[in-house]
Design an enzyme around this catalytic site. Structure first.
Site, PDB file in Angstrom:
ATOM      1  N   ALA A  60       0.876  -1.180   0.000  1.00  0.00           N
ATOM      2  CA  ALA A  60       0.000   0.000   0.000  1.00  0.00           C
ATOM      3  C   ALA A  60       0.905   1.220   0.000  1.00  0.00           C
ATOM      4  O   ALA A  60       1.162   1.816   1.037  1.00  0.00           O
ATOM      5  CB  ALA A  60      -0.927  -0.022   1.211  1.00  0.00           C
ATOM      6  N   ALA A  61       1.394   1.615  -1.175  1.00  0.00           N
ATOM      7  CA  ALA A  61       2.615   2.415  -1.274  1.00  0.00           C
ATOM      8  C   ALA A  61       2.429   3.925  -1.282  1.00  0.00           C
ATOM      9  O   ALA A  61       3.327   4.650  -0.857  1.00  0.00           O
ATOM     10  CB  ALA A  61       3.397   2.002  -2.523  1.00  0.00           C
ATOM     11  N   ALA A  62       1.322   4.445  -1.816  1.00  0.00           N
ATOM     12  CA  ALA A  62       1.191   5.908  -1.946  1.00  0.00           C
ATOM     13  C   ALA A  62       1.128   6.568  -0.567  1.00  0.00           C
ATOM     14  O   ALA A  62       0.629   5.965   0.384  1.00  0.00           O
ATOM     15  CB  ALA A  62      -0.058   6.244  -2.758  1.00  0.00           C
TER      16      ALA A  62
ATOM     17  N   LYS B 216       7.485   5.499   2.142  1.00  0.00           N
ATOM     18  CA  LYS B 216       8.140   4.241   2.513  1.00  0.00           C
ATOM     19  C   LYS B 216       8.793   3.566   1.312  1.00  0.00           C
ATOM     20  O   LYS B 216       9.855   2.955   1.444  1.00  0.00           O
ATOM     21  CB  LYS B 216       7.134   3.329   3.203  1.00  0.00           C
ATOM     22  CG  LYS B 216       6.587   3.942   4.492  1.00  0.00           C
ATOM     23  CD  LYS B 216       5.455   3.122   5.089  1.00  0.00           C
ATOM     24  CE  LYS B 216       4.809   3.867   6.237  1.00  0.00           C
ATOM     25  NZ  LYS B 216       4.063   5.083   5.793  1.00  0.00           N
TER      26      LYS B 216
ATOM     27  N   GLU C 235      -0.517   0.361  -5.291  1.00  0.00           N
ATOM     28  CA  GLU C 235      -1.459   1.315  -4.714  1.00  0.00           C
ATOM     29  C   GLU C 235      -2.849   1.047  -5.277  1.00  0.00           C
ATOM     30  O   GLU C 235      -3.032   1.021  -6.494  1.00  0.00           O
ATOM     31  CB  GLU C 235      -1.028   2.749  -5.020  1.00  0.00           C
ATOM     32  CG  GLU C 235      -1.993   3.807  -4.529  1.00  0.00           C
ATOM     33  CD  GLU C 235      -2.374   3.658  -3.061  1.00  0.00           C
ATOM     34  OE1 GLU C 235      -3.573   3.753  -2.752  1.00  0.00           O
ATOM     35  OE2 GLU C 235      -1.461   3.441  -2.219  1.00  0.00           O
TER      36      GLU C 235
ATOM     37  N   CYS D 220      -1.244   3.302  11.279  1.00  0.00           N
ATOM     38  CA  CYS D 220      -1.165   4.559  12.033  1.00  0.00           C
ATOM     39  C   CYS D 220      -2.386   4.665  12.945  1.00  0.00           C
ATOM     40  O   CYS D 220      -2.958   5.741  13.112  1.00  0.00           O
ATOM     41  CB  CYS D 220      -1.046   5.765  11.102  1.00  0.00           C
ATOM     42  SG  CYS D 220      -2.386   5.935   9.918  1.00  0.00           S
TER      43      CYS D 220
END
Length: 479
Positions: free
Chosen positions: A125-127, A131, A149, A247
């Site tokens: 889950a890159a966007a 990271k 993403e 988060c």
């Protein structure tokens, strides 16, 4: 530091009281949540060393405080933020640093905690790319990263950040992460799943983050997280490392998701404790060895990080039902590849055996070699970097290739003054006092490539992409 009003649902406060260890103060938790978040940056070591960056910005009067879990990360205080936003500084535009919240540097630190050297990594889950770019720096731009993403609108932002940071070893995909366990079984040495979550840890940045919060939504999100983690674990090779992070702060989306994986695959999952990830990590340590970071512990966002190893293979998931389609590229080899390589080298674009040349009609691309075994198994949104477009007179070299591959000490490099560099970023041609001798010019500032350009008489014709052009004040210390 001024406080701001955060919306706390009563049920959330009850849940936090129950989840918080007795060693922590609930009043301090509430107080920390209402303090604005400290700004932080991560130096892009693909472009510059930490020592050289600190020397470069020393005249600016920026106050930098080291982040204990990330050698290249710093909390930053500046007096000139209103006059010059951090994202408009020359150092940010040229990819020397990434504006990244300190807590979000933890997952990648955990992924590389034992100084491992994975060759093929997935960021599920890159966007927007904080990271992914951090992983690329840890890999030294070698090997390959599959950056996925799910949100189509965020893929463009992801690519923009990867390009700005000079990253060449990445393939982008746009899928629901739940497909990868079936589509790419046991193909990755390391995987980061920074899972979509309820965002309970981000209230210092967004006081209204909990407006739509409910205990029921936490459970729904946790169900999706279990499916994503299951998929990621199936895509991980035996012996590989997986980091799961969020988060958010509740146990249902954090510890319980990881414990579910352990219960489901008891003989294949090994939890790897994070107590020695950095000095003082034990203050956030859970009994399982995870890090459950409440915001008052390190004065940052709330975060959760778990690290695990896959110790045995798993039966394959059912094969995916989609069709990948025909791959439109063909490898470029022999005399053609040599011709492209020599032409690129002549203008200062260099690469090694980690990148291979491919062609699609008049386009020439560089793909990371480690990703080639995945071709035909998934559809890529973008793969590697576009090197050039061929035309009758040679090649039109692409901006992203220049940023990633250019050698700033090349014979055709031409260093701009601060005033000239500011003009360059505004999309204007440059009229240097002493024009460069070569017709093909590698434009640099602070020894960093800004682009390839043509000298026309005494003028350097601006080639900065129109979509990147900036205006207003750009450089610290300039009037």
């Amino acid at each position: 530091m001024a406080q701001h009003a955060v919306y706390f649902p009563d049920a959330f406060l009850t849940q936090m009281r129950e989840a918080m260890p007795s060693t922590l103060s609930f009043d301090e938790f509430i107080s920390a949540c209402q303090r604005p978040l400290r700004r932080s940056i991560r130096i892009n070591t693909l472009k510059i060393s930490v020592a050289d960056f600190l020397a470069l910005i020393a005249p600016y009067g920026w106050s930098l405080t080291p982040i204990p879990w990330c050698h290249e990360g710093f909390w930053i205080e500046r007096d000139d933020e209103e006059a010059l936003p951090l994202g408009s500084t020359a150092e940010h535009l040229s990819g020397l640093f990434y504006i990244q919240e300190a807590s979000s540097m933890l997952p990648v630190a955990a992924l590389f905690a034992d100084d491992n050297h994975p060759q093929r990594v997935m960021d599920m889950a890159a966007a927007p790319g904080s990271k992914t770019t951090q992983i690329a720096a840890r890999m030294g731009n070698r090997g390959a990263i599959l950056a996925n993403e799910f949100s189509a609108s965020r893929v463009k932002v992801l690519h923009a950040n990867i390009s700005r940071c000079g990253i060449a070893n990445t393939a982008l995909t746009h899928f629901d992460g739940r497909v990868f366990g079936a589509a790419l079984p046991e193909m990755f040495d390391a995987i980061l799943l920074d899972a979509p979550c309820s965002g309970e840890g981000v209230v210092r940045k967004d006081p209204d983050a909990l407006k739509n919060w409910s205990p029921e939504s936490n459970l729904d999100i946790a169900a999706t997280q279990r499916e994503l983690l299951d998929s990621a674990f199936h895509a991980l090779r035996p012996g590989g490392t997986l980091v799961y992070s969020t988060c958010t702060l509740n146990r249902q989306e954090n510890e319980e998701v990881c414990l579910w994986l352990k219960e489901t695959y008891a003989d294949a999952v090994e939890f790897l404790p994070l107590d020695d990830l950095f000095p003082d990590a034990d203050r956030a340590l859970t009994p399982e060895g995870f890090l459950h970071v409440f915001p008052q512990i390190y004065d940052c966002e709330g975060f959760f990080v778990a690290r695990l190893r896959k110790i045995s293979s798993l039966p394959a998931m059912p094969a995916p039902g989609y069709k990948v389609g025909t791959f439109p590229f063909t490898p470029l080899k022999g005399r053609e590849a040599l011709h492209v390589t020599q032409a690129a080298n002549a203008v200062g674009l260099l690469w090694d055996e980690n990148l291979h040349l491919w062609q699609r009609e008049k386009e020439v691309w560089l793909f990371p070699a480690e990703i080639e075994s995945l071709i035909g198994k998934v559809r890529f949104s973008r793969l590697g970097i576009k090197l050039a477009e061929s035309h009758n007179k040679g090649y039109r070299w692409q901006h992203e290739a220049t940023i990633a591959l250019a050698c700033p000490t090349h014979a055709h490099a031409f260093e701009l003054s601060a005033q000239e560099a500011e003009e360059w970023y505004r999309g204007r041609d440059i009229y240097p006092q002493t024009p460069p001798a070569a017709d093909d010019v590698l434009v640099t500032f602070q020894r960093q490539p800004l682009g390839l350009a043509k000298r026309i008489g005494s003028r350097i014709k601006n080639s900065y992409p129109r979509e990147l052009v900036r205006d207003g004040k750009l450089f610290t210390g300039n009037s």
